[in-house]
Design a protein around this motif. Structure first.
Motif, PDB file in Angstrom:
ATOM      1  N   LYS A  83       7.338 -30.357  63.994  1.00  0.00           N
ATOM      2  CA  LYS A  83       6.354 -30.751  65.003  1.00  0.00           C
ATOM      3  C   LYS A  83       5.000 -30.111  64.719  1.00  0.00           C
ATOM      4  CE  LYS A  83       5.611 -30.899  70.011  1.00  0.00           C
ATOM      5  NZ  LYS A  83       6.177 -30.553  71.347  1.00  0.00           N
ATOM      6  N   ALA A  84       5.003 -28.813  64.374  1.00  0.00           N
ATOM      7  CA  ALA A  84       3.753 -28.115  64.068  1.00  0.00           C
ATOM      8  C   ALA A  84       3.130 -28.660  62.788  1.00  0.00           C
ATOM      9  CB  ALA A  84       4.005 -26.620  63.953  1.00  0.00           C
TER      10      ALA A  84
ATOM     11  N   SER B 146       8.020 -25.421  61.833  1.00  0.00           N
ATOM     12  CA  SER B 146       8.622 -26.567  62.519  1.00  0.00           C
ATOM     13  C   SER B 146       7.972 -27.870  62.075  1.00  0.00           C
ATOM     14  CB  SER B 146       8.482 -26.409  64.031  1.00  0.00           C
ATOM     15  OG  SER B 146       7.132 -26.569  64.428  1.00  0.00           O
TER      16      SER B 146
ATOM     17  N   ILE C   3       3.525 -22.371  58.892  1.00  0.00           N
ATOM     18  CA  ILE C   3       4.053 -23.386  59.807  1.00  0.00           C
ATOM     19  C   ILE C   3       5.461 -23.780  59.374  1.00  0.00           C
ATOM     20  CG2 ILE C   3       3.762 -25.742  60.622  1.00  0.00           C
ATOM     21  CD1 ILE C   3       0.774 -25.314  60.445  1.00  0.00           C
TER      22      ILE C   3
ATOM     23  N   ARG D 233       1.448 -31.870  63.547  1.00  0.00           N
ATOM     24  CA  ARG D 233       0.195 -31.621  64.243  1.00  0.00           C
ATOM     25  C   ARG D 233      -0.889 -31.166  63.257  1.00  0.00           C
ATOM     26  NH1 ARG D 233       1.899 -27.970  67.561  1.00  0.00           N
ATOM     27  NH2 ARG D 233       2.579 -29.467  69.141  1.00  0.00           N
ATOM     28  N   LEU D 234      -0.509 -30.304  62.300  1.00  0.00           N
ATOM     29  CA  LEU D 234      -1.466 -29.848  61.290  1.00  0.00           C
ATOM     30  C   LEU D 234      -1.938 -31.014  60.433  1.00  0.00           C
ATOM     31  CD1 LEU D 234      -2.968 -27.643  59.698  1.00  0.00           C
ATOM     32  CD2 LEU D 234      -0.882 -27.337  58.339  1.00  0.00           C
TER      33      LEU D 234
END
Length: 203
Positions: A179-180, A177, A175, A183-184
């Protein structure tokens, strides 16, 4: 029957049970996401040590005696619940845009955290107490056979948990970014909160 002649009756069920995801694996996922793979090794050592204690207790025929100390299990269980919720909160509120600083948390804290989660689950000693008699004659085990069974259990458990560590580490590295990553973090926090709730209501 020797300890080696029917070892698969113990090794296979234990490997399957160790591979099934649970609160300890949720805690491991949170550790890896929050602190990195290397800092999560002591946590794994604590998990494996806790299971080794229950395995040794069951091998020595002390499972029924251990289960009488319900108040101890309850206290350790709530410590485990609080620890998982703390990691979940840390992940949910973590600022992924700032450069991450090296984790300086002591190995002892990680070791105790992992051990607390596995020691707070008396179902482990129930499992060992049910499986071991099918594989070994517990009334005639020698000291060397008890050591062999315990070391075998540690080896199986450690191998599986290190596989979880590798998978979680690969996911985190993949991962890029922010943003990702956010989210994780929040997905991991949600999973850990659910596991904490399960631990709180289970007996």
């Amino acid at each position: 029957m020797s300890a080696t002649s029917s070892i698969w009756f113990f090794a296979v069920p234990f490997a399957i049970a160790a591979a099934i995801p649970g609160p300890a694996q949720a805690g491991l996922l949170g550790q890896v996401v929050a602190r990195g793979a290397r800092s999560s090794v002591p946590y794994i050592a604590g998990m494996v040590l806790g299971n080794a204690v229950w395995l040794l207790v069951a091998t020595l025929g002390l499972a029924a005696l251990a289960l009488q100390f319900e108040h101890v299990f309850v206290a350790v269980k709530w410590l485990g619940v609080a620890f998982i919720l703390f990691i979940a909160w840390s992940l949910w509120t973590k600022n992924v845009e700032k450069p991450q600083q090296p984790d300086n948390r002591s190995a002892g804290r990680g070791l105790l955290a992992g051990a607390a989660l596995t020691l707070s689950n008396p179902k482990a000693v129930v499992f060992f107490g049910a499986v071991l008699p099918h594989a070994f004659d517990l009334t005639s085990l020698t000291t060397s056979e008890v050591v062999f069974i315990t070391l075998l259990g540690i080896g199986i458990d450690l191998t599986i948990q290190l596989a979880y560590l590798l998978a979680a580490s690969n996911i985190t590295r993949a991962i890029r970014s922010t943003k990702a990553m956010k989210r994780l973090n929040r997905t991991s926090a949600g999973i850990m909160t659910a596991c904490a709730g399960w631990m709180a209501v289970s007996r």
